[in-house]
Design a protein around this motif. Structure first.
Motif, PDB file in Angstrom:
ATOM      1  N   PRO A   1       4.670  51.425  43.506  1.00 60.57           N
ATOM      2  CA  PRO A   1       6.121  51.323  43.272  1.00 60.57           C
ATOM      3  C   PRO A   1       6.896  52.379  44.046  1.00 60.57           C
ATOM      4  O   PRO A   1       6.555  53.559  44.024  1.00 60.57           O
ATOM      5  CB  PRO A   1       6.246  51.552  41.755  1.00 60.57           C
ATOM      6  N   GLY A   2       7.937  51.944  44.750  1.00 64.90           N
ATOM      7  CA  GLY A   2       8.797  52.851  45.497  1.00 64.90           C
ATOM      8  C   GLY A   2       8.335  53.169  46.905  1.00 64.90           C
ATOM      9  O   GLY A   2       9.124  53.663  47.716  1.00 64.90           O
ATOM     10  N   GLU A   3       7.061  52.893  47.234  1.00 68.93           N
ATOM     11  CA  GLU A   3       6.556  53.272  48.560  1.00 68.93           C
ATOM     12  C   GLU A   3       7.207  52.473  49.685  1.00 68.93           C
ATOM     13  O   GLU A   3       7.494  53.026  50.760  1.00 68.93           O
ATOM     14  CB  GLU A   3       5.036  53.103  48.618  1.00 68.93           C
ATOM     15  N   LEU A   4       7.432  51.184  49.452  1.00 68.23           N
ATOM     16  CA  LEU A   4       8.042  50.376  50.508  1.00 68.23           C
ATOM     17  C   LEU A   4       9.482  50.810  50.740  1.00 68.23           C
ATOM     18  O   LEU A   4       9.942  50.876  51.885  1.00 68.23           O
ATOM     19  CB  LEU A   4       7.989  48.886  50.153  1.00 68.23           C
ATOM     20  N   LEU A   5      10.201  51.128  49.666  1.00 64.96           N
ATOM     21  CA  LEU A   5      11.561  51.628  49.827  1.00 64.96           C
ATOM     22  C   LEU A   5      11.547  52.956  50.580  1.00 64.96           C
ATOM     23  O   LEU A   5      12.383  53.193  51.456  1.00 64.96           O
ATOM     24  CB  LEU A   5      12.235  51.804  48.465  1.00 64.96           C
ATOM     25  N   GLU A   6      10.575  53.817  50.262  1.00 66.26           N
ATOM     26  CA  GLU A   6      10.469  55.092  50.970  1.00 66.26           C
ATOM     27  C   GLU A   6      10.281  54.878  52.468  1.00 66.26           C
ATOM     28  O   GLU A   6      10.904  55.556  53.292  1.00 66.26           O
ATOM     29  CB  GLU A   6       9.306  55.918  50.414  1.00 66.26           C
ATOM     30  N   HIS A   7       9.401  53.930  52.818  1.00 64.63           N
ATOM     31  CA  HIS A   7       9.177  53.687  54.248  1.00 64.63           C
ATOM     32  C   HIS A   7      10.438  53.118  54.898  1.00 64.63           C
ATOM     33  O   HIS A   7      10.792  53.504  56.020  1.00 64.63           O
ATOM     34  CB  HIS A   7       8.010  52.727  54.458  1.00 64.63           C
ATOM     35  N   SER A   8      11.116  52.212  54.202  1.00 68.96           N
ATOM     36  CA  SER A   8      12.334  51.627  54.755  1.00 68.96           C
ATOM     37  C   SER A   8      13.385  52.703  54.987  1.00 68.96           C
ATOM     38  O   SER A   8      14.065  52.713  56.030  1.00 68.96           O
ATOM     39  CB  SER A   8      12.878  50.556  53.790  1.00 68.96           C
ATOM     40  N   VAL A   9      13.532  53.612  54.026  1.00 68.17           N
ATOM     41  CA  VAL A   9      14.480  54.713  54.175  1.00 68.17           C
ATOM     42  C   VAL A   9      14.063  55.614  55.335  1.00 68.17           C
ATOM     43  O   VAL A   9      14.904  56.083  56.115  1.00 68.17           O
ATOM     44  CB  VAL A   9      14.583  55.525  52.866  1.00 68.17           C
ATOM     45  N   ALA A  10      12.763  55.852  55.471  1.00 63.93           N
ATOM     46  CA  ALA A  10      12.267  56.682  56.570  1.00 63.93           C
ATOM     47  C   ALA A  10      12.595  56.053  57.919  1.00 63.93           C
ATOM     48  O   ALA A  10      13.004  56.749  58.864  1.00 63.93           O
ATOM     49  CB  ALA A  10      10.759  56.888  56.435  1.00 63.93           C
ATOM     50  N   VAL A  11      12.436  54.735  58.036  1.00 62.06           N
ATOM     51  CA  VAL A  11      12.746  54.040  59.297  1.00 62.06           C
ATOM     52  C   VAL A  11      14.238  54.146  59.609  1.00 62.06           C
ATOM     53  O   VAL A  11      14.634  54.461  60.737  1.00 62.06           O
ATOM     54  CB  VAL A  11      12.322  52.558  59.228  1.00 62.06           C
ATOM     55  N   ALA A  12      15.073  53.882  58.607  1.00 64.26           N
ATOM     56  CA  ALA A  12      16.519  53.924  58.812  1.00 64.26           C
ATOM     57  C   ALA A  12      16.965  55.333  59.198  1.00 64.26           C
ATOM     58  O   ALA A  12      17.767  55.523  60.128  1.00 64.26           O
ATOM     59  CB  ALA A  12      17.240  53.468  57.542  1.00 64.26           C
ATOM     60  N   THR A  13      16.439  56.332  58.481  1.00 58.31           N
ATOM     61  CA  THR A  13      16.798  57.722  58.762  1.00 58.31           C
ATOM     62  C   THR A  13      16.311  58.143  60.146  1.00 58.31           C
ATOM     63  O   THR A  13      17.036  58.796  60.909  1.00 58.31           O
ATOM     64  CB  THR A  13      16.177  58.651  57.699  1.00 58.31           C
ATOM     65  N   ALA A  14      15.088  57.743  60.486  1.00 57.88           N
ATOM     66  CA  ALA A  14      14.525  58.089  61.790  1.00 57.88           C
ATOM     67  C   ALA A  14      15.334  57.461  62.921  1.00 57.88           C
ATOM     68  O   ALA A  14      15.553  58.092  63.962  1.00 57.88           O
ATOM     69  CB  ALA A  14      13.069  57.630  61.875  1.00 57.88           C
ATOM     70  N   SER A  15      15.783  56.231  62.740  1.00 55.85           N
ATOM     71  CA  SER A  15      16.514  55.524  63.792  1.00 55.85           C
ATOM     72  C   SER A  15      17.814  56.239  64.145  1.00 55.85           C
ATOM     73  O   SER A  15      18.145  56.424  65.327  1.00 55.85           O
ATOM     74  CB  SER A  15      16.813  54.087  63.345  1.00 55.85           C
ATOM     75  N   GLU A  16      18.566  56.648  63.114  1.00 52.14           N
ATOM     76  CA  GLU A  16      19.819  57.361  63.384  1.00 52.14           C
ATOM     77  C   GLU A  16      19.549  58.784  63.895  1.00 52.14           C
ATOM     78  O   GLU A  16      20.242  59.275  64.780  1.00 52.14           O
ATOM     79  CB  GLU A  16      20.676  57.402  62.117  1.00 52.14           C
ATOM     80  N   SER A  17      18.550  59.441  63.322  1.00 58.30           N
ATOM     81  CA  SER A  17      18.218  60.796  63.766  1.00 58.30           C
ATOM     82  C   SER A  17      17.760  60.789  65.219  1.00 58.30           C
ATOM     83  O   SER A  17      18.066  61.708  65.989  1.00 58.30           O
ATOM     84  CB  SER A  17      17.126  61.397  62.872  1.00 58.30           C
ATOM     85  N   LEU A  18      17.021  59.743  65.608  1.00 55.88           N
ATOM     86  CA  LEU A  18      16.559  59.619  66.984  1.00 55.88           C
ATOM     87  C   LEU A  18      17.737  59.486  67.940  1.00 55.88           C
ATOM     88  O   LEU A  18      17.750  60.099  69.018  1.00 55.88           O
ATOM     89  CB  LEU A  18      15.628  58.415  67.119  1.00 55.88           C
ATOM     90  N   ALA A  19      18.731  58.693  67.553  1.00 57.79           N
ATOM     91  CA  ALA A  19      19.919  58.534  68.404  1.00 57.79           C
ATOM     92  C   ALA A  19      20.599  59.883  68.620  1.00 57.79           C
ATOM     93  O   ALA A  19      20.987  60.227  69.748  1.00 57.79           O
ATOM     94  CB  ALA A  19      20.886  57.532  67.770  1.00 57.79           C
ATOM     95  N   ARG A  20      20.731  60.657  67.546  1.00 60.75           N
ATOM     96  CA  ARG A  20      21.352  61.982  67.682  1.00 60.75           C
ATOM     97  C   ARG A  20      20.505  62.893  68.572  1.00 60.75           C
ATOM     98  O   ARG A  20      21.028  63.649  69.390  1.00 60.75           O
ATOM     99  CB  ARG A  20      21.557  62.607  66.302  1.00 60.75           C
ATOM    100  N   GLU A  21      19.197  62.821  68.392  1.00 61.07           N
ATOM    101  CA  GLU A  21      18.290  63.659  69.177  1.00 61.07           C
ATOM    102  C   GLU A  21      18.384  63.313  70.666  1.00 61.07           C
ATOM    103  O   GLU A  21      18.252  64.189  71.530  1.00 61.07           O
ATOM    104  CB  GLU A  21      16.860  63.460  68.681  1.00 61.07           C
ATOM    105  N   LEU A  22      18.600  62.034  70.967  1.00 59.38           N
ATOM    106  CA  LEU A  22      18.690  61.582  72.354  1.00 59.38           C
ATOM    107  C   LEU A  22      20.115  61.617  72.891  1.00 59.38           C
ATOM    108  O   LEU A  22      20.366  61.186  74.023  1.00 59.38           O
ATOM    109  CB  LEU A  22      18.139  60.155  72.468  1.00 59.38           C
TER     110      LEU A  22
END
Length: 284
Positions: free
Chosen positions: A106-127
């Motif tokens: 329970p909650g692991e799939l949501l955690e991964h989804s949040v990680a992907v969303a957060t990583a995507s925006e953070s990556l844009a800022r990093e680049l």
């Protein structure tokens, strides 16, 4: 009826998002949408009200002093962010439960989804790139097909994983061999039925195979790499784990360095608890 047709038929029978979510999304889609009227609509639902305020006051989404009203929050966040939050509030409850078919607690799939969303925006800022407005939402929705297969349709992914190892193919290829469809495509089919905007649907559809996308898509590139980085953190890993093939052309196009990937991983670990908290509590 083929296995693929049967799965799509069952998936499209899943109820749409809650009515308050549909109402807000419909209003935001109005070209003449007014923030004051939108604030009144949101205030009718306590869950959305709390989530909007928490998002506006979060370190990841907000900035500046604290806000205490929905109207102030909307002024700070803007329509794009509110749209993201409303979709998330409708989908997050589906990803909170265990997805036994894919070995997710329970909650692991949501955690991964949040990680992907957060990583995507953070990556844009990093680049030093401007992420398209739908990038975060698309990243958050990439696992919706896995939710449907593993929870609602009770598909067992173990034979799929065994086939991937035996044939030395990617996990989504093995899904197609066994089921006739992979979870990314199924997620896109479901989101289309829910009238989610096509740019988001396309990111979900091509996230595992961005080279198949008919035209360049920065949001897709960011989410694809963001997904890889999220998997590297080990957050929300199911039995399919790293059984996917990253696109060399996408990594080359973004010119991502190992140091930048490490910085994005650090950003995920810093913000995931806060973003997950917004989505896990007070959802509809």
């Amino acid at each position: 009826m083929s296995r693929r047709e049967e799965i799509i038929q069952k998936a499209t029978a899943i109820p749409q998002m809650p009515m308050p979510v549909q109402k807000v999304l419909t209003y935001i889609g109005n070209p003449e949408a007014d923030l004051r009227e939108l604030a009144r609509i949101i205030e009718y639902d306590p869950g959305l009200t709390v989530n909007v305020l928490r998002m506006a006051n979060s370190s990841f989404f907000g900035s500046g002093g604290k806000v205490s009203s929905v109207k102030e929050a909307l002024m700070r966040l803007g329509l794009h962010r509110v749209y993201q939050l409303v979709i998330a509030s409708g989908v997050a409850p589906m990803t909170r439960n265990a997805v036994e078919g894919y070995g997710l607690r329970p909650g692991e799939l949501l955690e991964h989804s949040v990680a992907v969303a957060t990583a995507s925006e953070s990556l844009a800022r990093e680049l030093d790139l401007t992420a398209p407005p739908h990038t975060f939402t698309a990243g958050l929705l990439v696992n919706i097909g896995k939710t449907v297969l593993g929870s609602f349709l009770e598909v067992d992914a173990a034979p799929i994983l065994a086939l991937a190892h035996e044939r030395q193919i990617s996990f989504e290829q093995a899904e197609e061999e066994v089921l006739g469809i992979n979870h990314a495509e199924l997620g896109a089919v479901l989101l289309e039925r829910w009238s989610i905007p096509i740019p988001i649907v396309n990111v979900v559809r091509y996230r595992l195979r961005p080279d198949d996308c008919p035209e360049p898509d920065l949001a897709l590139d960011l989410v694809h790499v963001g997904d890889v980085i999220a998997k590297m953190t080990g957050i929300g890993m199911g039995i399919d784990g790293m059984q996917y093939t990253p696109s060399e052309s996408v990594f080359a196009r973004l010119d991502v360095t190992p140091i930048q990937m490490e910085n994005v991983m650090a950003a995920i670990l810093e913000h995931i608890a806060e973003v997950r908290g917004i989505l896990m509590e007070n959802t509809l």
